[in-house]
Scaffold this motif. Sequence first.
Motif, PDB file in Angstrom:
ATOM      1  N   VAL A  42       3.417  -1.256   3.970  1.00  0.00           N
ATOM      2  CA  VAL A  42       2.887   0.095   3.752  1.00  0.00           C
ATOM      3  C   VAL A  42       4.053   1.050   3.563  1.00  0.00           C
ATOM      4  N   LEU A  43       4.052   1.767   2.455  1.00  0.00           N
ATOM      5  CA  LEU A  43       5.057   2.792   2.176  1.00  0.00           C
ATOM      6  C   LEU A  43       4.351   4.139   2.286  1.00  0.00           C
ATOM      7  N   ASP A  44       4.593   4.826   3.392  1.00  0.00           N
ATOM      8  CA  ASP A  44       3.844   6.037   3.724  1.00  0.00           C
ATOM      9  C   ASP A  44       4.740   7.273   3.581  1.00  0.00           C
ATOM     10  N   PHE A  45       4.447   8.084   2.548  1.00  0.00           N
ATOM     11  CA  PHE A  45       5.173   9.347   2.365  1.00  0.00           C
ATOM     12  C   PHE A  45       4.481  10.388   3.238  1.00  0.00           C
ATOM     13  N   ILE A  46       4.922  10.480   4.485  1.00  0.00           N
ATOM     14  CA  ILE A  46       4.251  11.312   5.480  1.00  0.00           C
ATOM     15  C   ILE A  46       4.268  12.782   5.075  1.00  0.00           C
ATOM     16  N   ASN A  47       5.431  13.285   4.714  1.00  0.00           N
ATOM     17  CA  ASN A  47       5.578  14.665   4.262  1.00  0.00           C
ATOM     18  C   ASN A  47       6.855  14.765   3.433  1.00  0.00           C
ATOM     19  N   ASP A  48       7.302  16.000   3.179  1.00  0.00           N
ATOM     20  CA  ASP A  48       8.485  16.186   2.340  1.00  0.00           C
ATOM     21  C   ASP A  48       9.776  15.712   2.994  1.00  0.00           C
ATOM     22  N   LYS A  49       9.733  15.442   4.299  1.00  0.00           N
ATOM     23  CA  LYS A  49      10.958  15.120   5.017  1.00  0.00           C
ATOM     24  C   LYS A  49      10.995  13.716   5.613  1.00  0.00           C
ATOM     25  N   GLU A  50       9.879  13.025   5.619  1.00  0.00           N
ATOM     26  CA  GLU A  50       9.848  11.737   6.322  1.00  0.00           C
ATOM     27  C   GLU A  50       9.038  10.692   5.560  1.00  0.00           C
ATOM     28  N   ILE A  51       9.586   9.491   5.547  1.00  0.00           N
ATOM     29  CA  ILE A  51       8.897   8.328   4.984  1.00  0.00           C
ATOM     30  C   ILE A  51       8.842   7.253   6.053  1.00  0.00           C
ATOM     31  N   ARG A  52       7.692   6.648   6.208  1.00  0.00           N
ATOM     32  CA  ARG A  52       7.556   5.541   7.149  1.00  0.00           C
ATOM     33  C   ARG A  52       7.210   4.280   6.363  1.00  0.00           C
TER      34      ARG A  52
ATOM     35  N   LYS B 130       0.845  -1.192   0.000  1.00  0.00           N
ATOM     36  CA  LYS B 130       0.000   0.000   0.000  1.00  0.00           C
ATOM     37  C   LYS B 130       0.881   1.242   0.000  1.00  0.00           C
ATOM     38  N   ILE B 131       0.609   2.155  -0.927  1.00  0.00           N
ATOM     39  CA  ILE B 131       1.345   3.413  -1.019  1.00  0.00           C
ATOM     40  C   ILE B 131       0.451   4.534  -0.496  1.00  0.00           C
ATOM     41  N   VAL B 132       0.959   5.288   0.459  1.00  0.00           N
ATOM     42  CA  VAL B 132       0.194   6.380   1.063  1.00  0.00           C
ATOM     43  C   VAL B 132       0.938   7.699   0.851  1.00  0.00           C
ATOM     44  N   GLY B 133       0.195   8.760   0.500  1.00  0.00           N
ATOM     45  CA  GLY B 133       0.804  10.077   0.340  1.00  0.00           C
ATOM     46  C   GLY B 133       1.402  10.280  -1.036  1.00  0.00           C
ATOM     47  N   ASN B 134       2.035  11.421  -1.215  1.00  0.00           N
ATOM     48  CA  ASN B 134       2.642  11.786  -2.491  1.00  0.00           C
ATOM     49  C   ASN B 134       4.079  11.273  -2.565  1.00  0.00           C
TER      50      ASN B 134
ATOM     51  N   ILE C 124      10.074   1.328   9.946  1.00  0.00           N
ATOM     52  CA  ILE C 124      11.268   2.101   9.597  1.00  0.00           C
ATOM     53  C   ILE C 124      10.855   3.543   9.327  1.00  0.00           C
ATOM     54  N   ASN C 125      11.469   4.478  10.027  1.00  0.00           N
ATOM     55  CA  ASN C 125      11.255   5.900   9.756  1.00  0.00           C
ATOM     56  C   ASN C 125      12.518   6.467   9.111  1.00  0.00           C
ATOM     57  N   TYR C 126      12.368   6.962   7.897  1.00  0.00           N
ATOM     58  CA  TYR C 126      13.506   7.483   7.131  1.00  0.00           C
ATOM     59  C   TYR C 126      13.313   8.974   6.905  1.00  0.00           C
ATOM     60  N   TYR C 127      14.348   9.755   7.186  1.00  0.00           N
ATOM     61  CA  TYR C 127      14.252  11.207   7.120  1.00  0.00           C
ATOM     62  C   TYR C 127      14.989  11.729   5.893  1.00  0.00           C
ATOM     63  N   ILE C 128      14.228  12.212   4.927  1.00  0.00           N
ATOM     64  CA  ILE C 128      14.776  12.613   3.638  1.00  0.00           C
ATOM     65  C   ILE C 128      15.756  13.766   3.779  1.00  0.00           C
ATOM     66  N   GLU C 129      15.505  14.703   4.665  1.00  0.00           N
ATOM     67  CA  GLU C 129      16.340  15.895   4.778  1.00  0.00           C
ATOM     68  C   GLU C 129      17.768  15.584   5.182  1.00  0.00           C
ATOM     69  N   LYS C 130      18.012  14.392   5.745  1.00  0.00           N
ATOM     70  CA  LYS C 130      19.350  14.029   6.203  1.00  0.00           C
ATOM     71  C   LYS C 130      20.049  13.041   5.284  1.00  0.00           C
ATOM     72  N   GLU C 131      19.436  12.735   4.133  1.00  0.00           N
ATOM     73  CA  GLU C 131      19.932  11.636   3.332  1.00  0.00           C
ATOM     74  C   GLU C 131      21.316  11.863   2.725  1.00  0.00           C
ATOM     75  N   LEU C 132      21.745  13.120   2.600  1.00  0.00           N
ATOM     76  CA  LEU C 132      23.022  13.391   1.956  1.00  0.00           C
ATOM     77  C   LEU C 132      24.201  13.299   2.912  1.00  0.00           C
ATOM     78  N   VAL C 133      23.920  13.030   4.205  1.00  0.00           N
ATOM     79  CA  VAL C 133      24.990  12.973   5.192  1.00  0.00           C
ATOM     80  C   VAL C 133      24.963  11.626   5.894  1.00  0.00           C
ATOM     81  N   PRO C 134      25.628  10.600   5.324  1.00  0.00           N
ATOM     82  CA  PRO C 134      25.668   9.302   5.984  1.00  0.00           C
ATOM     83  C   PRO C 134      26.191   9.437   7.406  1.00  0.00           C
TER      84      PRO C 134
END
Length: 259
Positions: free
Chosen positions: A187-197, A148-152, A247-257
Amino acid sequence: MEQQGEEYILIISTLVIVVVIVFLVVLFSVFQRRKNTLLQDRDAQKKRFEREIAETQIEIREETLRNISWELHDNIGQLLTLAKIQLQQYNDDSLNDISETISKSLVEIRSLSKLINPEFINNITLQEALALEIERFNRLNYIESSLKIVGNKKEINQKHGIIIFRMLQEFFSNTIKHAKATHLEVVLDFINDKEIRIIAKDNGIGFDANSLKFNGIGIQNIKTRAALINATTKIVSIPGKGTELKINYYIEKELVPHL
């Protein structure tokens, strides 16, 4: 007296200047050492991250080859054997059955060709990889599965997507091999522009959170890889009621391993 006063002021001024210069040199030296240490740490983190990416890609390829082997033996092999038997017993009434069997074999071969493509892992998105994995589970009757895909939809770092996919593969493998589950939900939930759950859960036998199994190597791998990409994980398992990975993944931090 006046000359002595001037000399005294000159000496004091010189001492002050020397002290300031020494202080600045020491400060610069400390700053430079810290800068070098940070650069070395960053370089080490980058190398560890790239090494983990390479290892993850190898693991996915190995898992893919195992899946191809099983599908060739258990699925396509059986379909072609059936087609051979149908041809040996050929009559006008069995022509449609033969055609249908061969068509199924072609569909399976096309599905496998996607996995065999060497660019598959490097170019596929997380959403596409999950969709193919869920479709395969259902097609081969491994387990009733849904995605299931949720959000944009948001674009995420490709390398981070590979690590997330491998983390989920660890969970899928445990579900299919050990959980005795009949249903798997992702479930792949695009919560907002900065977070995916991402949530993956099954209705299997579960296990005790205090058991050795709960802290097994698979779960430790999931936690370690989550830390690499600034993600957080939570695993909940209730005996008799199934297991859930969040799993909570934060897009805004993705460029800094981060390690």
